[in-house]
Design a protein around this motif. Sequence first.
Motif, PDB file in Angstrom:
ATOM      1  N   LYS A 428       0.826  -1.212   0.000  1.00 33.02           N
ATOM      2  CA  LYS A 428       0.000   0.000   0.000  1.00 33.02           C
ATOM      3  C   LYS A 428       0.857   1.259   0.000  1.00 33.02           C
ATOM      4  CE  LYS A 428      -2.203  -1.245   3.668  1.00 33.02           C
ATOM      5  NZ  LYS A 428      -1.655  -2.619   3.721  1.00 33.02           N
ATOM      6  N   SER A 429       1.836   1.329   0.883  1.00 32.86           N
ATOM      7  CA  SER A 429       2.656   2.543   0.983  1.00 32.86           C
ATOM      8  C   SER A 429       3.504   2.754  -0.265  1.00 32.86           C
ATOM      9  CB  SER A 429       3.566   2.452   2.220  1.00 32.86           C
ATOM     10  OG  SER A 429       2.797   2.294   3.393  1.00 32.86           O
ATOM     11  N   THR A 430       4.050   1.677  -0.809  1.00 31.58           N
ATOM     12  CA  THR A 430       4.891   1.800  -2.005  1.00 31.58           C
ATOM     13  C   THR A 430       4.077   2.290  -3.196  1.00 31.58           C
ATOM     14  OG1 THR A 430       6.297   0.017  -1.194  1.00 31.58           O
ATOM     15  CG2 THR A 430       6.455   0.557  -3.536  1.00 31.58           C
ATOM     16  N   ASN A 431       2.895   1.716  -3.408  1.00 32.08           N
ATOM     17  CA  ASN A 431       2.081   2.142  -4.537  1.00 32.08           C
ATOM     18  C   ASN A 431       1.440   3.501  -4.293  1.00 32.08           C
ATOM     19  OD1 ASN A 431       1.703  -0.200  -6.722  1.00 32.08           O
ATOM     20  ND2 ASN A 431       1.990  -1.128  -4.713  1.00 32.08           N
ATOM     21  N   LEU A 432       1.234   3.875  -3.050  1.00 37.54           N
ATOM     22  CA  LEU A 432       0.800   5.244  -2.762  1.00 37.54           C
ATOM     23  C   LEU A 432       1.862   6.236  -3.216  1.00 37.54           C
ATOM     24  CD1 LEU A 432      -0.957   6.537   0.413  1.00 37.54           C
ATOM     25  CD2 LEU A 432       1.153   7.641  -0.279  1.00 37.54           C
ATOM     26  N   ALA A 433       3.136   5.898  -2.991  1.00 41.90           N
ATOM     27  CA  ALA A 433       4.218   6.773  -3.444  1.00 41.90           C
ATOM     28  C   ALA A 433       4.274   6.825  -4.979  1.00 41.90           C
ATOM     29  CB  ALA A 433       5.543   6.288  -2.874  1.00 41.90           C
ATOM     30  N   LYS A 434       4.031   5.693  -5.639  1.00 42.81           N
ATOM     31  CA  LYS A 434       4.017   5.694  -7.114  1.00 42.81           C
ATOM     32  C   LYS A 434       2.894   6.577  -7.651  1.00 42.81           C
ATOM     33  CE  LYS A 434       5.782   0.955  -7.569  1.00 42.81           C
ATOM     34  NZ  LYS A 434       5.492  -0.400  -8.094  1.00 42.81           N
ATOM     35  N   ILE A 435       1.709   6.495  -7.050  1.00 42.61           N
ATOM     36  CA  ILE A 435       0.589   7.330  -7.485  1.00 42.61           C
ATOM     37  C   ILE A 435       0.873   8.799  -7.189  1.00 42.61           C
ATOM     38  CG2 ILE A 435      -1.871   7.781  -7.095  1.00 42.61           C
ATOM     39  CD1 ILE A 435      -2.202   4.774  -6.579  1.00 42.61           C
ATOM     40  N   SER A 436       1.550   9.071  -6.083  1.00 40.68           N
ATOM     41  CA  SER A 436       1.947  10.454  -5.779  1.00 40.68           C
ATOM     42  C   SER A 436       2.857  11.004  -6.874  1.00 40.68           C
ATOM     43  CB  SER A 436       2.662  10.505  -4.430  1.00 40.68           C
ATOM     44  OG  SER A 436       1.825  10.055  -3.389  1.00 40.68           O
ATOM     45  N   PHE A 437       3.826  10.208  -7.293  1.00 40.00           N
ATOM     46  CA  PHE A 437       4.735  10.641  -8.363  1.00 40.00           C
ATOM     47  C   PHE A 437       3.957  10.881  -9.661  1.00 40.00           C
ATOM     48  CE2 PHE A 437       7.531   9.543 -11.941  1.00 40.00           C
ATOM     49  CZ  PHE A 437       8.527  10.504 -11.758  1.00 40.00           C
ATOM     50  N   TRP A 438       2.985  10.026  -9.962  1.00 43.16           N
ATOM     51  CA  TRP A 438       2.175  10.196 -11.178  1.00 43.16           C
ATOM     52  C   TRP A 438       1.358  11.487 -11.113  1.00 43.16           C
ATOM     53  CZ3 TRP A 438      -3.357   9.368 -11.480  1.00 43.16           C
ATOM     54  CH2 TRP A 438      -3.858   9.422 -12.790  1.00 43.16           C
ATOM     55  N   LEU A 439       0.811  11.777  -9.955  1.00 44.94           N
ATOM     56  CA  LEU A 439       0.051  13.012  -9.799  1.00 44.94           C
ATOM     57  C   LEU A 439       0.960  14.235  -9.875  1.00 44.94           C
ATOM     58  CD1 LEU A 439      -2.347  11.912  -6.904  1.00 44.94           C
ATOM     59  CD2 LEU A 439      -2.955  12.258  -9.304  1.00 44.94           C
ATOM     60  N   LEU A 440       2.153  14.147  -9.293  1.00 48.71           N
ATOM     61  CA  LEU A 440       3.100  15.260  -9.379  1.00 48.71           C
ATOM     62  C   LEU A 440       3.516  15.520 -10.826  1.00 48.71           C
ATOM     63  CD1 LEU A 440       5.369  14.438  -6.293  1.00 48.71           C
ATOM     64  CD2 LEU A 440       3.705  16.291  -6.481  1.00 48.71           C
ATOM     65  N   GLU A 441       3.691  14.451 -11.584  1.00 44.30           N
ATOM     66  CA  GLU A 441       4.050  14.615 -12.999  1.00 44.30           C
ATOM     67  C   GLU A 441       2.927  15.290 -13.785  1.00 44.30           C
ATOM     68  OE1 GLU A 441       6.879  13.695 -14.838  1.00 44.30           O
ATOM     69  OE2 GLU A 441       7.795  13.573 -12.857  1.00 44.30           O
ATOM     70  N   PRO A 607     -13.374  -1.614 -11.311  1.00 48.19           N
ATOM     71  CA  PRO A 607     -12.255  -1.599 -12.260  1.00 48.19           C
ATOM     72  C   PRO A 607     -10.902  -1.662 -11.553  1.00 48.19           C
ATOM     73  CG  PRO A 607     -13.078   0.619 -11.946  1.00 48.19           C
ATOM     74  CD  PRO A 607     -13.980  -0.275 -11.138  1.00 48.19           C
ATOM     75  N   ILE A 608      -9.924  -2.172 -12.288  1.00 48.87           N
ATOM     76  CA  ILE A 608      -8.527  -2.114 -11.840  1.00 48.87           C
ATOM     77  C   ILE A 608      -7.966  -0.786 -12.310  1.00 48.87           C
ATOM     78  CG2 ILE A 608      -6.253  -3.164 -12.038  1.00 48.87           C
ATOM     79  CD1 ILE A 608      -7.591  -5.849 -12.308  1.00 48.87           C
ATOM     80  N   VAL A 609      -7.735   0.129 -11.391  1.00 53.69           N
ATOM     81  CA  VAL A 609      -7.332   1.490 -11.742  1.00 53.69           C
ATOM     82  C   VAL A 609      -5.854   1.550 -12.073  1.00 53.69           C
ATOM     83  CG1 VAL A 609      -7.402   3.888 -10.991  1.00 53.69           C
ATOM     84  CG2 VAL A 609      -9.146   2.297 -10.185  1.00 53.69           C
ATOM     85  N   PHE A 610      -5.020   0.907 -11.241  1.00 50.80           N
ATOM     86  CA  PHE A 610      -3.570   0.946 -11.437  1.00 50.80           C
ATOM     87  C   PHE A 610      -3.003  -0.465 -11.304  1.00 50.80           C
ATOM     88  CE2 PHE A 610      -4.544   5.160  -9.603  1.00 50.80           C
ATOM     89  CZ  PHE A 610      -4.104   5.960 -10.649  1.00 50.80           C
ATOM     90  N   VAL A 611      -1.882  -0.685 -11.976  1.00 51.75           N
ATOM     91  CA  VAL A 611      -1.166  -1.952 -11.899  1.00 51.75           C
ATOM     92  C   VAL A 611       0.286  -1.632 -11.575  1.00 51.75           C
ATOM     93  CG1 VAL A 611      -0.426  -4.000 -13.149  1.00 51.75           C
ATOM     94  CG2 VAL A 611      -2.696  -3.056 -13.558  1.00 51.75           C
ATOM     95  N   GLY A 612       0.777  -2.185 -10.461  1.00 52.17           N
ATOM     96  CA  GLY A 612       2.175  -2.009 -10.073  1.00 52.17           C
ATOM     97  C   GLY A 612       3.055  -3.083 -10.688  1.00 52.17           C
ATOM     98  N   THR A 613       4.124  -2.654 -11.376  1.00 48.00           N
ATOM     99  CA  THR A 613       4.951  -3.611 -12.115  1.00 48.00           C
ATOM    100  C   THR A 613       6.419  -3.594 -11.716  1.00 48.00           C
ATOM    101  OG1 THR A 613       5.311  -1.975 -13.875  1.00 48.00           O
ATOM    102  CG2 THR A 613       3.435  -3.470 -14.125  1.00 48.00           C
ATOM    103  N   GLY A 614       6.798  -2.884 -10.672  1.00 47.14           N
ATOM    104  CA  GLY A 614       8.217  -2.844 -10.303  1.00 47.14           C
ATOM    105  C   GLY A 614       8.425  -2.084  -9.011  1.00 47.14           C
ATOM    106  N   GLN A 615       9.682  -1.645  -8.786  1.00 46.08           N
ATOM    107  CA  GLN A 615      10.051  -1.008  -7.519  1.00 46.08           C
ATOM    108  C   GLN A 615      10.294   0.484  -7.649  1.00 46.08           C
ATOM    109  OE1 GLN A 615      10.052  -2.653  -4.618  1.00 46.08           O
ATOM    110  NE2 GLN A 615       9.395  -4.490  -5.701  1.00 46.08           N
ATOM    111  N   THR A 616      10.359   1.022  -8.856  1.00 45.30           N
ATOM    112  CA  THR A 616      10.615   2.449  -9.015  1.00 45.30           C
ATOM    113  C   THR A 616       9.306   3.216  -9.102  1.00 45.30           C
ATOM    114  OG1 THR A 616      10.685   2.339 -11.439  1.00 45.30           O
ATOM    115  CG2 THR A 616      12.729   1.882 -10.259  1.00 45.30           C
ATOM    116  N   TYR A 617       9.399   4.530  -9.004  1.00 48.00           N
ATOM    117  CA  TYR A 617       8.214   5.370  -9.066  1.00 48.00           C
ATOM    118  C   TYR A 617       7.547   5.331 -10.445  1.00 48.00           C
ATOM    119  CZ  TYR A 617       9.687   7.395  -4.619  1.00 48.00           C
ATOM    120  OH  TYR A 617      10.060   7.581  -3.316  1.00 48.00           O
ATOM    121  N   CYS A 618       8.300   5.013 -11.464  1.00 44.30           N
ATOM    122  CA  CYS A 618       7.731   4.975 -12.822  1.00 44.30           C
ATOM    123  C   CYS A 618       7.018   3.663 -13.127  1.00 44.30           C
ATOM    124  CB  CYS A 618       8.847   5.190 -13.853  1.00 44.30           C
ATOM    125  SG  CYS A 618       9.698   6.761 -13.677  1.00 44.30           S
ATOM    126  N   ASP A 619       7.132   2.685 -12.249  1.00 46.50           N
ATOM    127  CA  ASP A 619       6.553   1.365 -12.514  1.00 46.50           C
ATOM    128  C   ASP A 619       5.086   1.332 -12.102  1.00 46.50           C
ATOM    129  OD1 ASP A 619       8.936   0.375 -13.514  1.00 46.50           O
ATOM    130  OD2 ASP A 619       9.653  -0.214 -11.538  1.00 46.50           O
TER     131      ASP A 619
END
Length: 635
Positions: A428-441, A607-619
């Motif tokens: 949860k925390s890792t993908n929350l950070a990924k979504i944060s990066f996507w929103l910042l972009e 629906p499946i909104v997001f799919v996590g595919t790795g360890q970086t913020y871009c995944d």
Amino acid sequence: MLDFFTIFSKGGLVLWCFQGVSDSCTGPVNALIRSVLLQERGGNNSFTHEALTLKYKLDNQFELVFVVGFQKILTLTYVDKLIDDVHRLFRDKYRTEIQQQSALSLLNGTFDFQNDFLQLLREAEESSKVRVPTTMKKYEDSEKAKKPVRSMIETRGEKPKEKAKNKKTKGAKKEGVDVPLATSKTASAEKSVGAENGVELSKEELIRRKREEFIQKHGKGMEKSSKSTKSDAPKEKGKKAPRVWVLGGCANKEDLDYSAPTTNGAPEVVPPEDINLIRGTGPGGQLQDLDCSSSDDEGAAQNPTKPSATKGTLGGMFGMLKGLVGSKSLSREDMESVLDKMRDHLIAKNVAADIAVQLCESVANKLEGKVMGTFSTVTSTVKQALQESLVQILQPQRRVDMLRDIMDAQRHQRPYVVTFCGVNGVGKSTNLAKISFWLLENGFSVLIAACDTFRAGAVEQLRTHTRRLSALHPPESHGGRTMVHLFEKGYGKDAAGIAMEAIAFARNQGFDVVLVDTAGRMQDNAPLMAALAKLITVNTPDLVLFVGEALVGNEAVDQLVKFNRALADHSMAQTPRLIDGIVLTKFDTIDDKVGAAISMTYITSKPIVFVGTGQTYCDLRSLNAKAVVAALMKA
């Protein structure tokens, strides 16, 4: 008492409708179409909408739908019989009008079915009435009472005789099949031979002649057995002659040639197709398609060059066309073997077992009675229908567009709130950070609310993510505006209160999005589920995302069902807030076993909104339904 009964075409034309207790059937029928028929969820012929239970039947041959609705508190046992009788009578009575297959003919047609329906309804109700319990049979009425007393008396001498007779009959069953036949055959053979030659042959000559005839009839089997006996002979171990080496090389290069030449003297070359089959891949290293052909087709494919003594050119042509259905309608028996293989394949790809059964049942209901094309096989038709159903399931009726909703919240000058929930350790925390990066972009400012006040290190993990995201999007690059901030109150506090304070802080400071991180909890932990329901009820987030692993199969169904049930049971609101979407994590660890995506979307219609595919913020990816289904259907 029925509320309504309606018959309409799959194109949406209402052919006939019966209004019982209910004033209108539009709302429940539209809900059935949206939630079941359009979403390819026809595995169960029952659907519940508010206070009504709807049962339906599909006629794929004439593209009709029969729907009956009644109060769900009632137990009407005659509904299934009624809908079958109505389906049969309506189809037979108006077959000509329906077969014209045009909307204009259906609109102009007059379907006066009221009297027929009422008669069928009365017959169904009368057949379902409580019957008078049958009285217990008396001794005088039994078969034992009809037998005379003398037949029931056993003497001493009868038992051994019966046993002897049974033994004789058992021995006759075992030996009498072979011995009498053999003796009759030999006797007939002796008579025929004596009649032909005029000379009686001895038993040895008869046995020899019979053996020759048997070898001529079954010569192929004898040749195979002789080959196997030859192969079973022990081979000589060791080298036939010692190899001579001269100064590190071989004295004669021909000694190293151990290839087995053919009759033309050229060595056999293994075709590349055989190599691919050995490796388990097809041409180009791709996985082979799912093979749902029958065992007869598989045997023919394994021996493609085997000559046929009985079939000529015409027989080979008909053999090539084997399995083609022609212009016949599909039945359950035609699809049973293919659907069994499809169900096992889905379960092997991590689809929950119950959902795999319902998917196959839905495809069977969709195709039963459908008229096939001339060159369409059952396997290809079932596979195509299953693929279409899976794509439709992965594209639910409600699509989540976070960017559009965030811009709408900005116009109302309020933050857009997203709450993450799920079991322990799913990311949860890792993908929350990924979504944060996507929103910042995308240019939105983010406030992260650390509401996981239970797990040690949860706040520090989010603090580290916030520091790294701030370094990637510093305030200097955005006109001095802070793009990401962590709101935390330490450990041991009330999570619902921290989320409320974070939302108020975001409103005052002008943050666009609030991402609420919650503690991981098992779906069976009632106190923690009550706390989660309280957090969601008090703060009313715009989006509730369930974070689940792609590694689980049946467990995903249990998690989603119990999370939704707990949110509904522990909510204090009149209309409880449930899960809105799914974040599927660790998708890069499952190869082609993508069945968890099907299980999660099928059980919740979310629906499946997001799919996590790795360890970086871009995944972070969005779900491609067709790509997932293609991977799911690969062998």
